[in-house]
Scaffold this active site. Structure first.
Site, short mmCIF file in Angstrom:
data_model
loop_
_atom_site.label_atom_id
_atom_site.label_comp_id
_atom_site.label_asym_id
_atom_site.label_seq_id
_atom_site.Cartn_x
_atom_site.Cartn_y
_atom_site.Cartn_z
N ASP A 486 0.82 -1.24 0.00
CA ASP A 486 0.01 0.03 -0.08
C ASP A 486 0.66 1.33 -0.06
OD1 ASP A 486 -2.19 1.50 -0.18
OD2 ASP A 486 -2.71 1.19 2.04
N PHE A 487 2.02 1.24 -0.98
CA PHE A 487 2.71 2.54 -0.86
C PHE A 487 2.63 3.30 -2.14
CE2 PHE A 487 6.97 0.25 0.74
CZ PHE A 487 6.57 0.31 2.17
#
Length: 828
Positions: A486-487
């Site tokens: 979830d970057f």
């Protein structure tokens, strides 16, 4: 036998005090032995088990009222002192969990009402341990000497912490002024603030210079406005977030902002008096996340009704254009002023899609994407990027990256591609190039990518440049390959023209959650500084294939934290530090790209990033980038879907085509990831007393010289004043640097204004040196980006929303606070 007594305490009470103390110390020692033994089995240090033996012996001797207890504890503390100094040296913040609590226990054991009752209250010289000879006067020095020694350790540890704060951070030099840079087109009036970043370029730089480093100490409250928009009781439970993150815009003689429930309010910029208010009256009961970061402004062609407009969105996914003079919806926009943003998206359960950031309004276009309730399922609503005619609200184009021709019109009855990467953060744009820069997120879900499609793999966590007139892609640049962390990119880049050996180049600087800054030619997307592919760990969840490398910006300083080590584990006490060390050994951790793994792992940086939705500020005059960074590790616990159902974390669900209503998970931290083999629980990594599991600093402010590409200075940002155990707001204001959300703003006079921190202050720093020049206590958390403008009264104002943040657990409120110099102080 008569025991010496503390005044007012009976012999029986004194004996009971000693016995209870002994039992508690024994229990503490047993905890150390048990947990310390577990740590040894995991390959960790032996200290805790050894210290536990010393504590058990001390407690037994105290309970038996034997003076040898003090010698045994003194030896145990000396061992602790040597071990602590060996592990972390004189790093005061690292010494806090290792020495403070043991020193406090030493003080307690040394006090007369404990020490004076050991061995029947007599020492070898016939004196009671309170320092009184059999036949002589009291001896206060003997009574307090041991306690003072332990207290001295506490003082020295805290002093060492302050020393670390003062010396750890680099001071490489001061920023120099270069030739002024022309205002980008279309120009924003010097005293206005029209976009989230003031201009469409997203710099968050103001040309105002009335408030200077020399007079900023004279800032005082100018006005305060309360919106009345506070959370309902259910909106703060089970991880739901109520966040007041708005940055107001100032256009002409009006100040406009939105509240978490998406009310839009217009104020008088000089007085803070309300002029009008619009309430969309949307049902937000299904929204797990309530935030609105700002509104947009549009000026329609001359002769158009409702010419000056405020454009915003609602929590139930509608867009509305409001008359900037009255707050009433513009009748000629959409249907009665509204446009549905769920049209052609297929099934969209309540609370699954809305827009947290303000739309980009430029060249008669309104461009936006949207927030999707991510990590819930495969095939969630589309991440399509859409543009609308700013005058009529009619669709202008849609960029659907899942289609062979992303901008081709949909056929009747057709929907946009489901589950594609979405762009939820603030966009930036270059009007001269006609490009809008869209930061993209992930194809849902986040923590398993075994069935992602080729276009998902191409565009996840990528920056895309789209033609603002047509929606056609010009270029894209990916910052993370096969993102399972979830970057995603939480904000568009900041634009700046950079001098190079070949002349001035139109550039952009893209901040990331990993703490990297990618410098690209904004015309082509080509890197202007080094980008390298770094080998990263593999062997993720079964069924997923990870990328062997990840891009890193080798040509710019990185704010990514160093990899964690066992000695970095922290806590409020030795016990929660010990538990964190056990976690560190038990969970997988292989650095910043540690993949999700069955059994759990540590994610650091995590999904909220080093630099989150606030992005970076650029001073184009001094060619300096300023960013505030936050450091919060999280734990990720993937598990098979059946296990998550059995634990009550989620319910069975047959999917979008089943006709069953979507079953929301038990808490916001739970990602069911329906349609994949695994669910995931993602939580901040905190100890037993809710203190972080890693040592300070937890937040800092950094200035980077864009010419030399070196860090000018960096300093801890914020104190622990409002960061107490179990979410309390009472603590010593230690300058450790703290978690922060919300951006900073720079001015031509060389000032940086920032709230953001959990300790509820608005601060001003000298851009040249990083020195703090001024601070003001806010009535609630200031988790928003401040802005500044010039009033018609000739005063420069600095304004910030102070309403708190549910995720950071800062105080919630509904305040908009303005500061200005008094009339007599404006001349400096």
């Amino acid at each position: 036998m008569n025991l010496p007594q503390k005044e007012g305490i009976s012999d029986e009470t004194a004996i009971a005090q000693t016995g209870v103390t002994g039992v508690l110390v024994i229990l503490l020692g047993l905890v150390f032995i048990g947990l310390g033994g577990w740590l040894i089995l995991l390959g960790g240090v032996w200290y805790y088990a050894i210290a536990g033996i010393g504590l058990v012996a001390t407690g037994a001797l105290v309970a038996a009222r034997r003076r040898e207890a003090l010698w045994i504890y003194g030896l145990t503390f000396a061992t602790t002192l040597v071990w602590a100094l060996t592990e972390v040296g004189l790093d005061g913040w690292q010494l806090v969990p290792r020495l403070i609590a043991p020193a406090v226990l030493g003080i307690w054991l040394s006090l007369p009402w404990i020490a004076g009752r050991l061995d029947g209250g007599r020492d070898l010289g016939g004196r009671d341990m309170g320092g009184r000879d059999k036949e002589g006067p009291p001896r206060p020095i003997g009574r307090w000497a041991s306690a003072a020694g332990y207290a001295l350790v506490v003082v020295l540890v805290v002093a060492a912490g302050y020393r670390v704060t003062a010396t750890r951070y680099l001071q490489a030099g001061e920023a120099e002024t270069v030739a002024p840079v022309p205002e980008p087109a279309p120009a924003v009036a010097a005293g206005d603030w029209r976009y989230y970043g003031r201009t469409a370029e997203g710099r968050r730089f103001s040309p105002l210079d009335q408030i200077t480093p020399e007079n900023v100490a004279g800032l005082e409250p100018a006005w305060q406005f309360r919106s009345g928009d506070l959370p309902k009781a259910f909106e703060t439970r089970n991880g739901r977030e109520f966040n007041f993150e708005a940055t107001p815009i100032k256009v002409g003689d009006g100040l406009y902002f939105c509240t978490p429930h998406r009310q839009v309010i217009a104020l008088d910029p000089e007085t803070g008096q309300e002029r009008w208010r619009f309430d969309p009256e949307a049902d937000t009961s299904a929204n797990e996340y309530l935030a609105c970061r700002g509104v947009a402004y549009y000026e329609a062609p001359a002769g158009t009704p409702c010419r000056r407009r405020i454009v915003t969105t609602t929590a139930d996914a509608r867009m509305v254009a409001l008359d900037a003079e009255t707050g009433r919806p513009c009748a000629g926009f959409g249907e009665g002023g509204f446009v549905s943003l769920t049209d052609r998206l297929g099934e969209v359960p309540p609370g699954f899609h809305f827009i947290t950031s303000q739309p980009m309004v430029l060249r008669d276009r309104i461009v936006l994407g949207g927030w999707v309730y991510d990590n819930q399922a495969q095939g969630e609503p589309s991440g399509v990027i859409r543009a609308y005619d700013a005058t009529t609200g009619a669709p202008a184009w849609a960029w659907d990256l899942g289609r062979p021709d992303p901008t081709a019109p949909l056929e009747p009855g057709e929907s946009f591609t489901r589950g594609t990467p979405n762009g939820w953060g603030s966009y930036t744009a270059d009007a001269r190039l006609g490009l809008v820069y869209v930061p993209l997120g992930n194809a849902t879900p986040d923590y398993w990518g075994g069935e992602r499609r080729p276009f998902d793999e191409t565009y996840s966590s990528a920056l895309v440049a789209l033609d603002i007139e047509t929606g056609k892609e010009r270029w894209h640049f990916q910052t993370v390959h096969h993102d399972v962390w979830d970057f995603d990119l939480p904000i568009g880049p900041s634009l700046v023209d950079l001098p190079t050996a070949n002349g001035t180049v139109p550039a952009l600087i893209q901040s990331t959650k990993m703490g990297e800054f990618f410098v690209l030619d904004r015309r082509t997307g080509e890197p202007l500084t080094g980008v390298e592919e770094m080998p990263v760990p593999g062997d993720g969840l079964p069924g997923d294939t990870l990328s062997a490398t990840q891009p890193v910006s080798s040509g710019m300083p990185s704010l990514a934290p160093p990899d964690l080590k066992a000695i970095d584990m922290w806590g409020a006490t030795p016990i929660d530090q010990l538990l964190c060390r056990i976690d560190f050994r038990r969970l997988r951790y292989d650095g910043r790209f540690t993949p999700p793994t069955l059994g759990g792992d540590i994610s650091y940086p995590a999904f909220d990033g080093v630099v989150d939705w606030q992005g970076a500020t650029i001073d184009p005059i001094r060619q300096v980038l300023i960013a505030n960074a936050s450091y919060i590790p999280f734990t990720v616990r993937p598990m098979p879907q059946d296990q998550a159902i059995a634990e009550g974390l989620m319910e069975p669900w047959a999917g979008w085509d089943s006709g069953q209503p979507y079953p929301k998970p038990a808490a916001f931290a739970v990602g069911p990831q329906y349609g994949t083999p695994y669910a995931a629980v993602v939580k901040p990594w905190l100890g037993l007393f809710q203190a972080p599991c890693h040592a300070p600093p937890w937040g800092k402010l950094v200035a980077i010289d864009l010419r030399s590409r070196q860090i000018l200075w960096q300093r801890p940002l914020g104190t622990t004043r409002d960061t107490g155990p179990f979410g309390t707001h009472v603590n010593l204001p230690l300058p450790t640097g703290v978690f922060n959300i919300g951006g900073n703003t720079a001015t031509a006079s060389g000032l940086i204004f920032i709230g953001a921190t959990t300790d509820q202050y608005l601060r001003a720093f000298d851009e040249r040196t990083g020195e703090k020049l001024w601070e003001a206590r806010l009535p609630a958390g200031g988790q928003a980006t401040p802005m500044t403008y010039m009033g018609d009264d000739g005063r420069q104002y600095v304004v910030i929303a102070a309403g708190g943040h549910g995720g950071l657990r800062t105080r919630l409120g509904d305040y908009l606070v303005a500061y200005a110099l008094p009339d007599a102080g404006r001349s400096g």
